[in-house]
Design a protein around this motif. Sequence first.
Motif, PDB file in Angstrom:
ATOM      1  N   ASP A   1       4.961 -30.555  -2.430  1.00  0.00           N
ATOM      2  CA  ASP A   1       5.716 -29.550  -3.249  1.00  0.00           C
ATOM      3  C   ASP A   1       5.279 -29.226  -4.497  1.00  0.00           C
ATOM      4  O   ASP A   1       3.779 -29.645  -4.494  1.00  0.00           O
ATOM      5  N   HIS A   2       6.029 -28.759  -5.571  1.00  0.00           N
ATOM      6  CA  HIS A   2       5.206 -28.836  -6.837  1.00  0.00           C
ATOM      7  C   HIS A   2       4.976 -29.887  -7.662  1.00  0.00           C
ATOM      8  O   HIS A   2       4.355 -29.898  -9.039  1.00  0.00           O
TER       9      HIS A   2
ATOM     10  N   ALA B   1       3.786 -15.209  -0.772  1.00  0.00           N
ATOM     11  CA  ALA B   1       5.004 -14.921  -0.407  1.00  0.00           C
ATOM     12  C   ALA B   1       5.550 -15.363  -0.647  1.00  0.00           C
ATOM     13  O   ALA B   1       6.390 -17.579  -0.990  1.00  0.00           O
ATOM     14  N   THR B   2       7.521 -15.435  -0.889  1.00  0.00           N
ATOM     15  CA  THR B   2       8.144 -15.306  -0.978  1.00  0.00           C
ATOM     16  C   THR B   2       9.170 -15.610   0.205  1.00  0.00           C
ATOM     17  O   THR B   2       9.288 -14.537   0.441  1.00  0.00           O
TER      18      THR B   2
ATOM     19  N   TYR C   1       5.427 -24.756  -2.936  1.00  0.00           N
ATOM     20  CA  TYR C   1       4.651 -25.407  -2.218  1.00  0.00           C
ATOM     21  C   TYR C   1       3.418 -24.921  -1.960  1.00  0.00           C
ATOM     22  O   TYR C   1       2.795 -23.509  -2.241  1.00  0.00           O
ATOM     23  N   HIS C   2       2.601 -26.142  -2.214  1.00  0.00           N
ATOM     24  CA  HIS C   2       1.334 -25.577  -1.985  1.00  0.00           C
ATOM     25  C   HIS C   2       0.403 -25.854  -0.769  1.00  0.00           C
ATOM     26  O   HIS C   2       1.085 -26.915  -0.015  1.00  0.00           O
TER      27      HIS C   2
ATOM     28  N   ASP D   1      -6.572 -23.825  -0.592  1.00  0.00           N
ATOM     29  CA  ASP D   1      -5.614 -23.797  -0.909  1.00  0.00           C
ATOM     30  C   ASP D   1      -4.763 -22.794  -1.014  1.00  0.00           C
ATOM     31  O   ASP D   1      -5.170 -21.783  -1.430  1.00  0.00           O
ATOM     32  N   PHE D   2      -3.384 -23.405  -0.467  1.00  0.00           N
ATOM     33  CA  PHE D   2      -2.745 -21.264  -1.215  1.00  0.00           C
ATOM     34  C   PHE D   2      -1.129 -21.874  -1.224  1.00  0.00           C
ATOM     35  O   PHE D   2      -0.747 -22.617  -0.634  1.00  0.00           O
ATOM     36  N   PRO D   3      -0.361 -20.967  -1.984  1.00  0.00           N
ATOM     37  CA  PRO D   3       1.214 -21.509  -2.618  1.00  0.00           C
ATOM     38  C   PRO D   3       1.978 -20.697  -2.080  1.00  0.00           C
ATOM     39  O   PRO D   3       1.376 -19.464  -1.510  1.00  0.00           O
ATOM     40  N   PHE D   4       3.274 -20.865  -1.528  1.00  0.00           N
ATOM     41  CA  PHE D   4       4.365 -19.536  -1.339  1.00  0.00           C
ATOM     42  C   PHE D   4       5.652 -20.533  -1.381  1.00  0.00           C
ATOM     43  O   PHE D   4       5.413 -21.513  -2.591  1.00  0.00           O
TER      44      PHE D   4
END
Length: 123
Positions: A67-68, A40-41, A100-101, A117-120
Amino acid sequence: MISTRCRGWLVSALILVALAAPGTVWAHCFPERSEPKVGATVNAPQMVRIWFDGALEAGFSTLMVKDHNGKRVDKGDGHVDAKDKKLLEIGVPPLKPDTYHVYWKVVSRDGHRTTGDFPFTVR
């Protein structure tokens, strides 16, 4: 001595008992939902939360946000919620726009470990 027919019934009964046993005996915990949602954003969240499909062992379950660049950005206060043993959460400071992860490792009540894990993205 048990006849061949009785042995067949006995084996069948044991298989049925094994299959009918509660699923938690062999279960692993997996995420059901999260805040922020996977991919999501969002506006900057104050917490990252993941709800799992089974109770977690608090002492062996961890959560972190990076963070990235791979730098850890959470508050280091990850924990299993005292009232909801299926909820793993961690606080985050005000986050800048970035991707972010979230990384999690959990142990279910039956001792099985799962990770993911997952990103947003923060807008």
